[in-house]
Design an enzyme around this catalytic site. Structure first.
Site, PDB file in Angstrom:
ATOM      1  N   HIS A 234       0.844  -1.208   0.000  1.00  0.00           N
ATOM      2  CA  HIS A 234       0.000   0.000   0.000  1.00  0.00           C
ATOM      3  C   HIS A 234       0.876   1.254   0.000  1.00  0.00           C
ATOM      4  CE1 HIS A 234      -3.307  -2.625   1.275  1.00  0.00           C
ATOM      5  NE2 HIS A 234      -2.589  -3.022   2.311  1.00  0.00           N
TER       6      HIS A 234
HETATM    7  C1  BDR Z   1      -2.716   0.953   5.501  1.00  0.00           C
HETATM    8  O1  BDR Z   1      -2.849   0.434   6.817  1.00  0.00           O
HETATM    9  C2  BDR Z   1      -1.566   0.118   7.337  1.00  0.00           C
HETATM   10  O2  BDR Z   1      -1.629  -1.028   8.085  1.00  0.00           O
HETATM   11  C3  BDR Z   1      -0.672  -0.001   6.140  1.00  0.00           C
HETATM   12  O3  BDR Z   1       0.674   0.273   6.486  1.00  0.00           O
HETATM   13  C4  BDR Z   1      -1.230   1.027   5.204  1.00  0.00           C
HETATM   14  O4  BDR Z   1      -0.741   2.304   5.506  1.00  0.00           O
HETATM   15  C5  BDR Z   1      -3.481   0.088   4.532  1.00  0.00           C
HETATM   16  O5  BDR Z   1      -4.849   0.082   4.814  1.00  0.00           O
END
Ligand code: BDR
Ligand code: CA
Length: 306
Positions: A234
């Site tokens: 992500h």
């Molecule tokens: C987001 O949530 C976090 O756990 C990840 O690092 C990312 O920023 C994804 O939904």
């Protein structure tokens, strides 16, 4: 040169560490500082410093930020595996004495139009900056946010799901999206397509490079913890698009965040608007994004579109 402050909840997933590594390994990016947010910000700051050590980047300064949500009205959710695979008990990892919010305000206001804020955790620090100094909205170059979900169906309706960074502090997210600052939003519906597998983990490990090996260890721990065979990148997509905007397709929108305590809390409601302040990512060339990430970490060929 893109000058960034990376605001991170490093430790919640391996992807924050991957984003930091990608930034450290990209000469086009100047890291003005790393700021930590949400829950155990001191542990997160130590993690960021450890990554900087592994990357031989002692110049990367780290500042701890707010450990609660903006209004202090929500529980902090910590997975419990933060630091696994990265920190050891005898690590001596000092970080800066200044508060992250002070650092962000001074850096952005001191260099109008120069600094990009890259927010890859809940938006608490950024919202607090905007409350203390609303002119941040006009003085920041842009704010690139990993957060939210806005996939529009044929009927123009958004998906009725929520994303972690927004739902953890929706009041903060609402404030940031309404600030008028130029924002790029990288939502979950797009980032879920950017994944790596055991093959990429093995390639990182095989380099023998301390930073890559640390990442490989963390990915391995993540596979065990999540009982998954893929790891979602992500957060690195925020850095990748700063290197190559053609990786993503965006449209101008306005974003409203639901922040009351009803079930829809944390939803990001997107409205198409050519004069909107948010460039919302609607598509990604995921193969090229992963290729860029791996090329930068492994030090081989640079992505074709660069
Ligand atoms: C987001 O949530 C976090 O756990 C990840 O690092 C990312 O920023 C994804 O939904
Ligand atoms: Ca994150």
């Amino acid at each position: 040169m893109v000058r960034i402050i990376l605001d991170t909840d490093i430790g919640s997933d391996v992807d924050d560490a991957m984003a930091l590594a990608l930034a450290m390994r990209s000469p086009e990016i100047q890291i003005e500082g790393v700021t930590t947010v949400y829950g155990n910000v001191d542990l997160r700051a130590k993690m960021a410093r450890k990554m900087a050590q592994y990357g031989k980047r002692d110049d990367v300064r780290v500042y701890a930020g707010l450990n609660r949500t903006l209004l202090g009205n929500r529980e902090i959710w910590m997975a419990g595996h933060e630091g696994d695979g990265l920190l050891t008990e005898d690590d001596k990892l000092a970080y800066e004495d200044r508060h992250a919010v002070d650092f962000i305000i001074e850096t952005v206001m001191g260099q109008p139009g120069e600094i990009t804020l890259v927010a890859i955790g809940p938006l608490t620090n950024i919202a607090a900056c905007l409350i203390r100094e609303p002119r941040i909205a006009q003085n920041v170059k842009e704010i690139v946010i990993m957060g939210g979900v806005t996939r529009l169906g044929d009927n123009g309706m958004h998906m009725r799901v929520v994303e972690h960074n927004i739902v953890c502090d929706p009041e903060a997210a609402s404030l940031v999206f309404n600030s008028g600052a130029p924002i790029v939003m990288v939502g979950l519906d797009v980032t879920l397509k950017v994944t790596i597998t055991e093959e990429e983990r093995r390639r990182l490990l095989d380099t023998g490079d301390p930073l890559n090996m640390a990442l490989a260890r963390m990915i391995g721990k993540w596979f065990e913890f999540a009982k998954e065979e893929i790891s979602y990148m992500h957060d690195p997509l925020t850095i990748a698009l700063l290197l190559d905007r053609t990786l993503v397709r965006t449209e101008k929108m306005n974003i409203r965040v639901e922040y009351d305590h009803r079930p829809q809390t944390g939803q990001t409601i997107a409205t198409l608007d050519p004069s909107g302040t948010v460039d919302v990512c609607l598509g990604v060339d995921h193969a090229r994004a992963v290729g860029l990430l791996m090329d930068r970490l492994i030090g081989g060929r640079v992505g074709s579109a660069l």
